[in-house]
Enzyme design. Sequence first.
Site, short mmCIF file in Angstrom:
data_model
loop_
_atom_site.label_atom_id
_atom_site.label_comp_id
_atom_site.label_asym_id
_atom_site.label_seq_id
_atom_site.Cartn_x
_atom_site.Cartn_y
_atom_site.Cartn_z
N CYS A 87 0.84 -1.20 0.00
CA CYS A 87 0.00 0.00 0.00
C CYS A 87 0.88 1.26 0.00
O CYS A 87 1.51 1.57 -0.99
CB CYS A 87 -0.97 -0.03 1.18
SG CYS A 87 -2.31 1.19 1.05
N HIS A 173 -3.60 -5.23 0.36
CA HIS A 173 -3.14 -5.69 1.67
C HIS A 173 -3.17 -7.22 1.75
O HIS A 173 -4.18 -7.80 2.12
CB HIS A 173 -4.01 -5.10 2.78
CG HIS A 173 -3.80 -3.64 3.00
ND1 HIS A 173 -2.82 -3.15 3.83
CD2 HIS A 173 -4.44 -2.56 2.47
CE1 HIS A 173 -2.86 -1.82 3.81
NE2 HIS A 173 -3.83 -1.44 3.00
N GLU A 175 -1.89 -9.03 3.95
CA GLU A 175 -1.94 -9.45 5.34
C GLU A 175 -3.36 -9.54 5.89
O GLU A 175 -3.59 -10.17 6.93
CB GLU A 175 -1.10 -8.50 6.21
CG GLU A 175 -1.71 -7.13 6.46
CD GLU A 175 -1.47 -6.12 5.35
OE1 GLU A 175 -1.66 -4.92 5.61
OE2 GLU A 175 -1.10 -6.53 4.23
#
Length: 512
Positions: A87, A173, A175
Site C-alpha cells: 500500500c 493488503h 496481510e
Amino acid sequence: MAKTLDSPGVLVVDFGGQYAHLIARRIRELGVYSEIVPATSLDALGEALPRAAGVVLSGGPGSVWGSRHDEAAAMVLQLGKPVLGICYGHQLLAKVLGGEVGRSPLPEFGPTEVEVLDYGILLNGLPSRFKVWMSHYDAVLRPPGEAKVLARTPGSPVAAMELWGRVFGVQWHPEVRHTQYGREVLDNWLSLVGAPRTWRPGDMVSELVESVKKEVGDALAVAAVSGGVDSTVAALIAKKAIGSRLYPVFIDHGLHPEGEVERVVKLLSRLGLEPVMVDAGEEFLAALEGVGDPEEKRRVVGRVYAEVLERAARDIGAEYLVQGTIYPDVIESGARPGADTIKTHHNVGGLPKDMRLKLVEPLRYFYKDEVRLLAEKLGVPRELIWKQPVPGPGLAVRVEGPITREKLRIVRRADAIVREEVEAAGLGGKLWQYFAVLTASMATGVRGDSRSYGYVVAVRAVESVDAMTAKPAELPWWLLERIARRITSEIPEVVRVVYDITSKPPSTIEWE
C-alpha cells in the site's frame, strides 16, 4: 524478549498504518520471525537493517508526497536484500525509484478484483483474477523505469510491480484475511527472502524460562496474576525459572466480573500458582470516585494497582514484577513512535514510570494465539486457555462515565447474563469476547402501567483471531431477545438493551 533479529528474520518498517502488526503476525504464521521498527526512528532502523534477511514497508495513513520517509526507504533499498512494499510502502518505493504517484482515477476501499498481467515470482501459482482488500486514495500511476508491472485494478494501474528480482510492491493488503491468496503472496516473497522457517512459539518454553532466569538472577519476584491466559503463562514461565522465589499476587480490585475471583483462585491453585490474595476493592473504588474519562480511569486503576502491588512486593522483599504484557497491549498503548495512542493499556501505560519494581515481560513480543500455544505446552487447562479476555481495569471500563456501587452491581449482573446465555447456546468457544456495557445513556421505558426511566445496556460479542481486528458476531435473534428479556427482567434499573454491530476498526473491542 525470547528472540530478536540477531538471527535472520523479516523486519517490518512501520509507517503508522493500522495493519503493520498484522503483517508481522502473518509472516510469523509462515514460520519466519518478524519484528517491527518505526520509520520515524532512523537510528533504530539503521541498527536493525543489517540483521534482517528481508524488509517489508508497511501501509500508512498519509500521502507519500507529504511524508518524510524517503530516507527510510533509501536506507532499506541500499541494503540490497528482498523488499516488499505494501500500500503506502508500494507507493513510496515507486516514488523514490522514479515512478509517478498521484491521486487514483478511482480510489478503492474494500474488496477489489485484481487482474494479473505477469506472474513473476510474487504471484506465482495464483489465478489470473482474484479479490483483494484495498484502502487507498493515491496510486502508482507510472512504474519506475526498470519495473515490471505484475497486476492492475481499475483504480490502480500498477497494483503490483517487481524490480531487479528482489524489490516488490503491491497496492493491496495481503496481510488482511479478506484478501484472497494473501498468504500465498507472502509465502512466495518469503521463499525469495530465504530466512529460516523456525519460528514455533509453542516450542519456546525453555528459551523463555532461561531468559527469565538470567534476568531475575537470585532475586525474588512477584507475578501479577489475573486468571487470564497471558498473566498465567507469564507466571508459569517465571515459576519454572526461579521456583519458590516467585510469588503470584492476585489483587481483588472489586472490579471483577461475577464469580471471577473464586474461579481464578481455583484455577491458579490447580497449576501450582497458589496466589497471595490482596483485597483492595475499597481502595480502588475510593480512587475512582467521580472519575469519568476512560483514559483517566485506566491511569487511576494502573496507579492504585501499582501501589498495592508494590506494598505486597515490599512485604515479600521482591525486586521484580512479572507481567503478562503481549504485543497488542504495546500497540494499543502507542508504545511505538509515530503511532497514535488508542487507549492506555493497564499493563503498559497505566503503571507509573517511577515504579520501584523492575519489569519482566516474557510475552511482550507474542500475540495472543502464540501465547495460547505456549499455554498448551505448559499444561494449562483449555477452559483457561480459551477464556475470553477481561481488560486489566475490569468492569471500570465497562461502565461509561463515573463508577458507583450501583452501576458496578448492574453491569456485573448484566455481564453475567450475557456470559450465561452465550455459553448455554454453545457459542462461548466460537467467540473472542462477549460482554455487557453499562452505557451513559438513559432511556424511557414502561414498567406495568407506568412510565419508567432507566439505564441502557449494550451487548458486545465479537469474532477475532488476534485482537488486531474484530467483527461483530452474528448472534441468533432468539438469543439476543433472550438476553435482552433477562437483563430487563432481572435488573429493574435497565429499560433498554442494544447490540453493538461495529467492527474493529473503526471501533475498539472494549467501549472504553
